[in-house]
Design a protein around this motif. Sequence first.
Motif, short mmCIF file in Angstrom:
data_model
loop_
_atom_site.label_atom_id
_atom_site.label_comp_id
_atom_site.label_asym_id
_atom_site.label_seq_id
_atom_site.Cartn_x
_atom_site.Cartn_y
_atom_site.Cartn_z
N PRO A 131 -101.23 23.70 -26.49
CA PRO A 131 -100.79 24.93 -25.81
C PRO A 131 -101.80 25.41 -24.78
O PRO A 131 -102.98 25.08 -24.84
CB PRO A 131 -100.63 25.93 -26.95
CG PRO A 131 -101.58 25.45 -28.00
CD PRO A 131 -101.56 23.96 -27.92
N LEU A 132 -101.31 26.24 -23.85
CA LEU A 132 -102.21 26.90 -22.91
C LEU A 132 -103.05 27.92 -23.66
O LEU A 132 -102.72 28.32 -24.78
CB LEU A 132 -101.41 27.59 -21.81
CG LEU A 132 -100.49 26.72 -20.94
CD1 LEU A 132 -99.90 27.53 -19.80
CD2 LEU A 132 -101.23 25.50 -20.40
N ALA A 134 -105.35 31.66 -23.51
CA ALA A 134 -105.62 32.92 -22.81
C ALA A 134 -107.09 33.04 -22.46
O ALA A 134 -107.48 33.91 -21.68
CB ALA A 134 -105.19 34.09 -23.69
N VAL A 135 -107.91 32.16 -23.02
CA VAL A 135 -109.36 32.21 -22.81
C VAL A 135 -109.79 31.37 -21.62
O VAL A 135 -110.69 31.75 -20.86
CB VAL A 135 -110.09 31.73 -24.08
CG1 VAL A 135 -111.60 31.69 -23.86
CG2 VAL A 135 -109.75 32.62 -25.26
N TYR A 136 -109.13 30.22 -21.41
CA TYR A 136 -109.62 29.26 -20.42
C TYR A 136 -108.46 28.44 -19.86
O TYR A 136 -107.51 28.11 -20.58
CB TYR A 136 -110.65 28.34 -21.08
CG TYR A 136 -111.16 27.22 -20.21
CD1 TYR A 136 -112.06 27.46 -19.19
CD2 TYR A 136 -110.73 25.92 -20.42
CE1 TYR A 136 -112.53 26.44 -18.39
CE2 TYR A 136 -111.19 24.88 -19.64
CZ TYR A 136 -112.09 25.14 -18.61
OH TYR A 136 -112.54 24.12 -17.83
N SER A 137 -108.54 28.13 -18.56
CA SER A 137 -107.55 27.28 -17.91
C SER A 137 -108.26 26.03 -17.38
O SER A 137 -109.17 26.13 -16.55
CB SER A 137 -106.88 28.04 -16.76
OG SER A 137 -105.93 27.22 -16.10
N ALA A 138 -107.85 24.86 -17.85
CA ALA A 138 -108.53 23.62 -17.49
C ALA A 138 -108.06 23.13 -16.12
O ALA A 138 -106.86 23.12 -15.83
CB ALA A 138 -108.25 22.54 -18.53
N PRO A 139 -109.00 22.71 -15.25
CA PRO A 139 -108.65 22.19 -13.92
C PRO A 139 -108.22 20.73 -14.00
O PRO A 139 -108.99 19.82 -13.70
CB PRO A 139 -109.97 22.35 -13.15
CG PRO A 139 -111.03 22.20 -14.20
CD PRO A 139 -110.47 22.76 -15.46
N VAL A 140 -106.99 20.51 -14.42
CA VAL A 140 -106.48 19.15 -14.61
C VAL A 140 -105.26 18.93 -13.71
O VAL A 140 -104.73 19.85 -13.10
CB VAL A 140 -106.10 18.91 -16.08
CG1 VAL A 140 -107.34 18.92 -16.96
CG2 VAL A 140 -105.09 19.95 -16.57
N MET A 141 -104.81 17.68 -13.66
CA MET A 141 -103.67 17.34 -12.81
C MET A 141 -102.40 18.01 -13.32
O MET A 141 -102.15 18.10 -14.52
CB MET A 141 -103.49 15.82 -12.78
CG MET A 141 -102.39 15.38 -11.81
SD MET A 141 -102.31 13.58 -11.56
CE MET A 141 -103.87 13.27 -10.74
#
Length: 245
Positions: A131-132, A134-141
């Motif tokens: 799941p996504l 709320a703490v961090y968003s990964a810079p992925v494709m």
Amino acid sequence: MKTKLKVLKAFLGLILLGVLVGFSVQRNACRKVKSFHINIAHQNNNYFLNDSVVKDILDDPKQPILKTPIGNLDLYKLEKKINASPYINSAQLSKDVYGNLNLEIEQKEPIARVNTARDEFYITRDGNRMPLSAVYSAPVMMIAGDVKENEYQGLSDLVQYINADNLLKNHIIAIQKVGQRSFNLIVNKGDYIIELGTLNNFDVKLKNLKLFYTQFLNLEELKIYKKISIKFVNQVVATKINENE
């Protein structure tokens, strides 16, 4: 007589040792947790977890870990609880004789972010859904379209292959599902798309694409194309913008 005396002394010594060990164990069991050390491995700079998040997962409001006698802690139960987090690949919890708790955590590694229009989630390195946060968003494709669960591993393998190649990594920025089993690759420069087709033999197809780039094209020449098809493993078909219009 001397032999019996030696045996008696040895026996009494064992009893005394047992009493001392038992006393030490009992004293340590009643000792409250002195400190809680958390070591999180942030592979590839992923920060889905921090100390605060981990403590929130483990702490019982009625019995905070740092206020609990270390002998009352069920390490197996706590370890199982932290391993249930969707962001954790593995966690190992241990204690020492001084009352310290030590937690080693390895996070799951996202490879791509999928948007199906109905849902959004990550695909991990080992082809699982995550799941996504709320703490961090990964810079992925990014991957768009109606992606099915049986395609997760194939897409993970494809993205890892692209990321491992400098030319492909700097050129391909997204993947789009366009049919029941077909995918297009989206590029960062130019108005054309790369028609990949199915995920089968993607490594051979991408090798053909690289050969096409290096032998026949430069960045200026790419502007005249609207589509480069590599869906067949034995050929590359390039369609110009004004062709067949």
